[in-house]
Design a protein around this motif. Sequence first.
Motif, PDB file in Angstrom:
ATOM      1  N   SER A 194      12.768 -13.670  12.921  1.00 48.39           N
ATOM      2  CA  SER A 194      11.446 -14.257  13.161  1.00 48.39           C
ATOM      3  C   SER A 194      10.421 -13.712  12.162  1.00 48.39           C
ATOM      4  O   SER A 194       9.545 -14.459  11.705  1.00 48.39           O
ATOM      5  N   VAL A 195      10.541 -12.435  11.814  1.00 46.96           N
ATOM      6  CA  VAL A 195       9.672 -11.879  10.768  1.00 46.96           C
ATOM      7  C   VAL A 195       9.953 -12.576   9.438  1.00 46.96           C
ATOM      8  O   VAL A 195       9.024 -12.904   8.685  1.00 46.96           O
ATOM      9  N   VAL A 215       6.765 -15.254  18.138  1.00 50.57           N
ATOM     10  CA  VAL A 215       6.340 -14.778  16.818  1.00 50.57           C
ATOM     11  C   VAL A 215       5.920 -15.930  15.906  1.00 50.57           C
ATOM     12  O   VAL A 215       4.904 -15.839  15.201  1.00 50.57           O
ATOM     13  N   LEU A 216       6.698 -17.007  15.925  1.00 48.06           N
ATOM     14  CA  LEU A 216       6.441 -18.104  14.988  1.00 48.06           C
ATOM     15  C   LEU A 216       5.640 -19.244  15.606  1.00 48.06           C
ATOM     16  O   LEU A 216       5.285 -20.190  14.904  1.00 48.06           O
ATOM     17  N   GLU A 225       6.636 -21.514  17.691  1.00 47.81           N
ATOM     18  CA  GLU A 225       7.401 -22.757  17.781  1.00 47.81           C
ATOM     19  C   GLU A 225       7.243 -23.383  19.164  1.00 47.81           C
ATOM     20  O   GLU A 225       7.054 -22.691  20.160  1.00 47.81           O
ATOM     21  N   LEU A 272       6.485  -6.337   5.477  1.00 45.31           N
ATOM     22  CA  LEU A 272       7.198  -7.278   6.338  1.00 45.31           C
ATOM     23  C   LEU A 272       8.592  -7.593   5.788  1.00 45.31           C
ATOM     24  O   LEU A 272       9.550  -7.745   6.559  1.00 45.31           O
ATOM     25  N   LEU A 306       8.170 -15.780   9.192  1.00 45.08           N
ATOM     26  CA  LEU A 306       6.771 -15.658   8.771  1.00 45.08           C
ATOM     27  C   LEU A 306       6.644 -15.581   7.252  1.00 45.08           C
ATOM     28  O   LEU A 306       5.651 -16.039   6.678  1.00 45.08           O
ATOM     29  N   LEU A 307       7.653 -15.015   6.612  1.00 45.32           N
ATOM     30  CA  LEU A 307       7.585 -14.758   5.173  1.00 45.32           C
ATOM     31  C   LEU A 307       8.050 -15.941   4.327  1.00 45.32           C
ATOM     32  O   LEU A 307       7.641 -16.065   3.174  1.00 45.32           O
TER      33      LEU A 307
END
Length: 295
Positions: free
Chosen positions: A27-28, A252-253, A255, A206, A31-32
């Motif tokens: 999930s991190v 986190v994202l 969705e 990150l 983000l990237l």
Amino acid sequence: MSSQRNRVVVGAGTQVATEVSINFGSSVAGLLIPIVGSLVVVAVRQVVTAVCILPFYRPRRAELTWRRLWPALALGVVLAAMNLSFYEAVGRLGLGIAATIEFLGPFALALAGSRRLLDAACAVAAAGGVVLLTATEGAIDPIGVVLALTAAASWAAYILLTRRVATRLPGLEGLSVASVVATALTVPLALIVIDYSRIDWRVAGLLLTAGILSSAVPYSLDTFILRRITPRLYAVITSFGPVIATLFGVLVLGEHFALVQVVGIVVVCVAAGVSIATQRGHPRSDLEATAETIP
């Protein structure tokens, strides 16, 4: 008996934590991907993998004959393809859907050659679950689906090659060679396409976090886990990885999933869990073959 039960509980709990780590790391990475691209994310992950494994499982130079080495080299190519196609799919489909489709690879491999009616029913249920994933009002990205299926096929190939590598190079030595190959394939390309203006301390942190959570933590704990729980329990817990991925996709994202998609994800996971849990043999995961050779 109490001591053995405690070992199993600790092993199972640690594996659940590992699944959380892997999917939180993904999930991190999600983000990237819009910032630096999936190729850069994969390259950093491969560097972290190599750094974590090589100091402890570096093969002896005298043992690196072509006959023993070629499966590890092929494994490195598959490893790079698997991670790159998966992260590209995450960028197009989201983490929850991409992780669910990718899991069809090892699940299909686990069912290969089975003649049980229950396994056939589970396979049909899993296929129906994937259909539900695409049953949304908006159009789902077909390229993303193809990439996720590519990741699934690569994961299946990764399992087969890991088993072959384990018979030629002891412990995780074969995986260390594969990590070097995957790093050599991805890092030069990442250095070409990376937009250095978008890299700051936050992004760098990150990237390192994603690599550690997705690679360093799992590889450092898998041997510990596999010495405490059965291959069957290991595989059953792994089968619920897509549910964990979906949770992190939401948390986190950001969705969003329609109810029918949530049902599809659960159906795939339950079908896999039931099929694996009821097998008479002992299904082996991608890391079990290598972990079992470690003294």
